[in-house]
Structures are given as C-alpha cells and as structure tokens.
Design a protein around this motif. Structure first.
Motif, mmCIF file in Angstrom:
data_model
loop_
_atom_site.group_PDB
_atom_site.id
_atom_site.type_symbol
_atom_site.label_atom_id
_atom_site.label_comp_id
_atom_site.label_asym_id
_atom_site.label_seq_id
_atom_site.Cartn_x
_atom_site.Cartn_y
_atom_site.Cartn_z
ATOM 1 N N GLY A 8 0.482 10.309 6.171
ATOM 2 C CA GLY A 8 -0.754 10.317 6.958
ATOM 3 C C GLY A 8 -1.647 11.459 6.519
ATOM 4 O O GLY A 8 -1.380 12.137 5.533
ATOM 5 N N ASN A 9 -2.708 11.680 7.263
ATOM 6 C CA ASN A 9 -3.605 12.810 7.001
ATOM 7 C C ASN A 9 -4.414 13.074 8.267
ATOM 8 O O ASN A 9 -5.318 12.284 8.573
ATOM 9 C CB ASN A 9 -4.533 12.491 5.816
ATOM 10 C CG ASN A 9 -5.347 13.699 5.392
ATOM 11 O OD1 ASN A 9 -5.551 14.629 6.173
ATOM 12 N ND2 ASN A 9 -5.820 13.682 4.158
ATOM 13 N N LEU A 37 1.670 14.463 3.190
ATOM 14 C CA LEU A 37 0.212 14.420 3.336
ATOM 15 C C LEU A 37 -0.381 13.620 2.177
ATOM 16 O O LEU A 37 -0.164 13.958 1.020
ATOM 17 C CB LEU A 37 -0.343 15.852 3.327
ATOM 18 C CG LEU A 37 -1.853 15.979 3.451
ATOM 19 C CD1 LEU A 37 -2.307 15.689 4.877
ATOM 20 C CD2 LEU A 37 -2.311 17.383 3.034
ATOM 21 N N ALA A 38 -1.126 12.554 2.502
ATOM 22 C CA ALA A 38 -1.784 11.770 1.445
ATOM 23 C C ALA A 38 -3.257 12.141 1.430
ATOM 24 O O ALA A 38 -3.871 12.276 2.499
ATOM 25 C CB ALA A 38 -1.624 10.285 1.709
ATOM 26 N N PRO A 39 -3.856 12.306 0.242
ATOM 27 C CA PRO A 39 -5.309 12.520 0.204
ATOM 28 C C PRO A 39 -6.005 11.310 0.815
ATOM 29 O O PRO A 39 -5.486 10.189 0.722
ATOM 30 C CB PRO A 39 -5.631 12.609 -1.287
ATOM 31 C CG PRO A 39 -4.327 12.726 -1.993
ATOM 32 C CD PRO A 39 -3.252 12.224 -1.085
ATOM 33 N N LEU A 40 -7.171 11.515 1.418
ATOM 34 C CA LEU A 40 -7.857 10.420 2.108
ATOM 35 C C LEU A 40 -8.127 9.242 1.177
ATOM 36 O O LEU A 40 -8.108 8.089 1.601
ATOM 37 C CB LEU A 40 -9.165 10.918 2.733
ATOM 38 C CG LEU A 40 -8.949 11.854 3.941
ATOM 39 C CD1 LEU A 40 -10.277 12.393 4.443
ATOM 40 C CD2 LEU A 40 -8.173 11.154 5.056
ATOM 41 N N ASP A 45 -1.532 5.534 -3.944
ATOM 42 C CA ASP A 45 -0.860 6.336 -4.980
ATOM 43 C C ASP A 45 0.297 7.124 -4.384
ATOM 44 O O ASP A 45 1.358 7.236 -4.989
ATOM 45 C CB ASP A 45 -1.853 7.322 -5.625
ATOM 46 C CG ASP A 45 -2.808 6.602 -6.571
ATOM 47 O OD1 ASP A 45 -2.522 5.442 -6.929
ATOM 48 O OD2 ASP A 45 -3.850 7.197 -6.927
ATOM 49 N N THR A 46 0.060 7.672 -3.188
ATOM 50 C CA THR A 46 1.120 8.456 -2.539
ATOM 51 C C THR A 46 2.319 7.558 -2.239
ATOM 52 O O THR A 46 3.467 7.932 -2.474
ATOM 53 C CB THR A 46 0.589 9.101 -1.233
ATOM 54 O OG1 THR A 46 -0.578 9.846 -1.554
ATOM 55 C CG2 THR A 46 1.624 9.995 -0.586
ATOM 56 N N PRO A 63 -5.063 8.149 8.862
ATOM 57 C CA PRO A 63 -5.948 7.005 9.098
ATOM 58 C C PRO A 63 -5.577 5.790 8.231
ATOM 59 O O PRO A 63 -6.463 5.019 7.883
ATOM 60 C CB PRO A 63 -7.305 7.555 8.656
ATOM 61 C CG PRO A 63 -6.930 8.421 7.459
ATOM 62 C CD PRO A 63 -5.530 8.931 7.696
ATOM 63 N N PHE A 64 -4.288 5.624 7.929
ATOM 64 C CA PHE A 64 -3.909 4.676 6.879
ATOM 65 C C PHE A 64 -3.272 3.370 7.373
ATOM 66 O O PHE A 64 -2.784 2.585 6.565
ATOM 67 C CB PHE A 64 -2.944 5.350 5.893
ATOM 68 C CG PHE A 64 -3.512 6.570 5.210
ATOM 69 C CD1 PHE A 64 -4.699 6.497 4.481
ATOM 70 C CD2 PHE A 64 -2.872 7.801 5.295
ATOM 71 C CE1 PHE A 64 -5.224 7.624 3.843
ATOM 72 C CE2 PHE A 64 -3.383 8.928 4.662
ATOM 73 C CZ PHE A 64 -4.557 8.835 3.938
ATOM 74 N N LYS A 65 -3.230 3.142 8.691
ATOM 75 C CA LYS A 65 -2.467 1.985 9.182
ATOM 76 C C LYS A 65 -3.057 0.647 8.729
ATOM 77 O O LYS A 65 -2.321 -0.320 8.545
ATOM 78 C CB LYS A 65 -2.361 2.014 10.711
ATOM 79 C CG LYS A 65 -1.432 3.109 11.223
ATOM 80 C CD LYS A 65 -1.250 3.000 12.723
ATOM 81 C CE LYS A 65 -0.454 4.176 13.258
ATOM 82 N NZ LYS A 65 -0.187 4.071 14.698
#
Ligand code: ATR
Length: 278
Positions: A8-9, A37-40, A45-46, A63-65
C-alpha cells in the motif's frame, strides 16, 4: 519460509504485520509478513518483484485495491462484485484476487459482537469503496431490509442497481440522508469516511430501533464521531471497525494457509494497544 506482505501507500502504521505474525504463531505456521511501500505509480512492479522474490500472497490497501482487481487474472465472485481486491494469492499460472473486507465486517458483527443480521432492518451509510465491498456479504446474510443512504444520492442508487440481482427476499432501497425521517433500523453501519475528518453525518436522532446496534467501519482511540453521535442518540450497543480489520485478515490467512486462526486474542491485544495510545 513462505512470504506474504501488505502492499500500500502509506503502510508504516499498519497493524497487519502484527496481526498476521500473531496468527502464524497461534497456528504454528512458518511464514513472514512484511509491510511493503509501493510507489503511487509502481503498484504492479512492486507486486511483480515481490512475487519473483518468492512471495506467496499479499494484502492490498489504499490506494491500490482497484488496481489490484485489474492485476488479478482470476477473481472470486465477491471481489468481482466489490470491484476491488484486498487479497492476492500467487498461484502457478494465476493471480487470484479476493476481497475479504465485507466478510470481515459480517463476521465481526455476527460472531464477535453477537449482532445478527438475518431478518433485521439494516442501514448502510455511504456509497464509496467501503460500502461497495460490504454489500454482497451483507445481502448474503438475508436481512429483512437493506437501505443505503449517501450524501450523493445517485451513487447510492447506482450501488442499489448493481447489487439488486443479489438481494433475494431482502427489501433493498437507496436514497439520501433526508429520506430517513420516520424510519427505524436495528443495525446502522457507517461506511462513509466522515469519521476520518471528524465530521458528523446529517442523521435524524430517531433512526435507532429498540436495542439497535451502531457500527463504524473506522476506528480511533477516542471513539469515532459517528459512534459518539450514536451514543448521544441513546444507542447502548456499538462498535468501531477494529474487529473488522482483524476478521478480514483472518479470512485472508485462512485462504492462504488453509487454517482459520482465532481472532479473539489478537483483537483484545490490539484493543489494549489502541487504548494505551488514548
Ligand atoms: P471509501 O473507499 O473509504 O469508501 P470513498 O470511495 O472516497 O472512500 O467514499 C467515501 C464515502 O464517504 C462516500 O460515500 C462519501 O459520500 P459522497 O459519495 O457523497 O462523496 C462519504 N462521505 C465522506 N465525507 C462525508 C461527509 N462529511 N458527509 C457525508 N458523507 C461523507
């Protein structure tokens, strides 16, 4: 050792690593669970990197759901309906996407809080991602009625249309806050983010039936603005969403490991931790 992660981030304040470590030790499963932590602009890629390094599965948070939903190559029905994924399982050729948020809410209410939903009148406040994720599992409990209200009425109406094929015998309606006058509910669930901004919803004080239950999907040490309002309106039974957090994690853990951890001890540990930050 099998590796799992929360992606997430931001992720640094997440309780998920602690929850999954407790589940692992309780069920004697050898695994590691880290916050990643994934870059926005670097979610996929993460995920790819984590999988290449031997990751077996991941929880996905803000904000990745929604992006996780597109990344999955297979979706469970509840994830498809939620349009969002909080659990990825890396399989040989597939990435399975699931959404355990709604079932986490339902299990917290029914099992932990002894608040049945079947044949009851349920009010869901909000029509964003949190509400959408909860709708299918809520309808599956067969309430007598399910009412969605939202500040932006069209969003509530859209959700009603999308989920009405799954309503069965439940009377399923949607509207705005001003339509609530004169109606009473047994269970009122806040899925808006108003509590995050400490804002009060424009609710009439007489929406609670006798012995009603008020539930906020959010939690904080000092009590959410919705729960504080509900208590002032005379509600005696209420809960924040800490149990939902633990239950959605338990459901993900069960999916990954084939064994269901017990959530009670983990929830009381978190509850104590939260109180000590008050
Ligand atoms: P989430 O994924 O947390 O649900 P979201 O999709 O941004 O976040 O949705 C936020 C929800 O809280 C929406 O239902 C929003 O109402 P609108 O659709 O009208 O924007 C609701 N919300 C947020 N702040 C609110 C407030 N102060 N009063 C009433 N509703 C609020």
């Amino acid at each position: 050792m099998d590796r799992y992660a929360l992606i997430g981030n931001p992720v640094e304040h997440s309780k998920s690593p602690l929850i999954h470590a407790a589940f692992a030790s309780q069920t004697r499963q050898e695994l590691s669970y880290q916050a990643l932590l994934a870059p926005l602009d670097g979610f996929s890629d993460t995920v790819r990197m984590f999988r290449a390094e031997g990751g077996r599965g991941a929880n996905i948070t803000v904000p990745f759901k929604i992006e996780a939903c597109s990344l999955a190559t297979r979706l469970t029905e509840r994830a498809k309906l939620a349009g969002a994924v909080n659990t990825l399982t890396f399989m040989d050729d597939d990435i399975l996407g699931d959404n355990t948020d709604g079932i986490g809410l339902v299990r917290d209410l029914i099992i932990n809080l002894a608040c049945p939903l079947a044949s009851r009148h349920v009010l869901l406040l909000g029509a964003g991602g949190a509400a959408r994720g909860a709708l299918f599992p809520l309808l599956q409990t067969k309430p007598a009625s399910l009412t969605i209200v939202n500040r932006t009425v069209e969003r509530a109406q859209k959700l009603r249309s999308a989920f009405s094929p799954h309503a069965g015998q439940t009377t399923f309606t949607a509207g705005g806050f001003k339509d609530l006058g004169g109606w009473e509910f047994d269970v009122v669930i806040n899925a808006t983010s108003a509590s995050l901004q400490n804002e009060t919803l424009p609710l009439p004080g007489n929406i609670f039936a006798h012995d009603a239950f008020a539930y906020d999907m959010m939690y904080n040490a000092s009590g959410t603005s919705f729960l504080n309002w509900a208590r002032a309106a005379g509600v005696a039974r209420f809960s924040d969403g800490l149990g939902m957090l633990v239950e959605q994690a338990a459901e993900s853990f069960a999916l990954w490991r084939g064994v269901r951890p017990s959530s009670a001890s983990v929830l009381s540990k978190l509850r104590l931790q939260l109180a000590s930050h008050d």
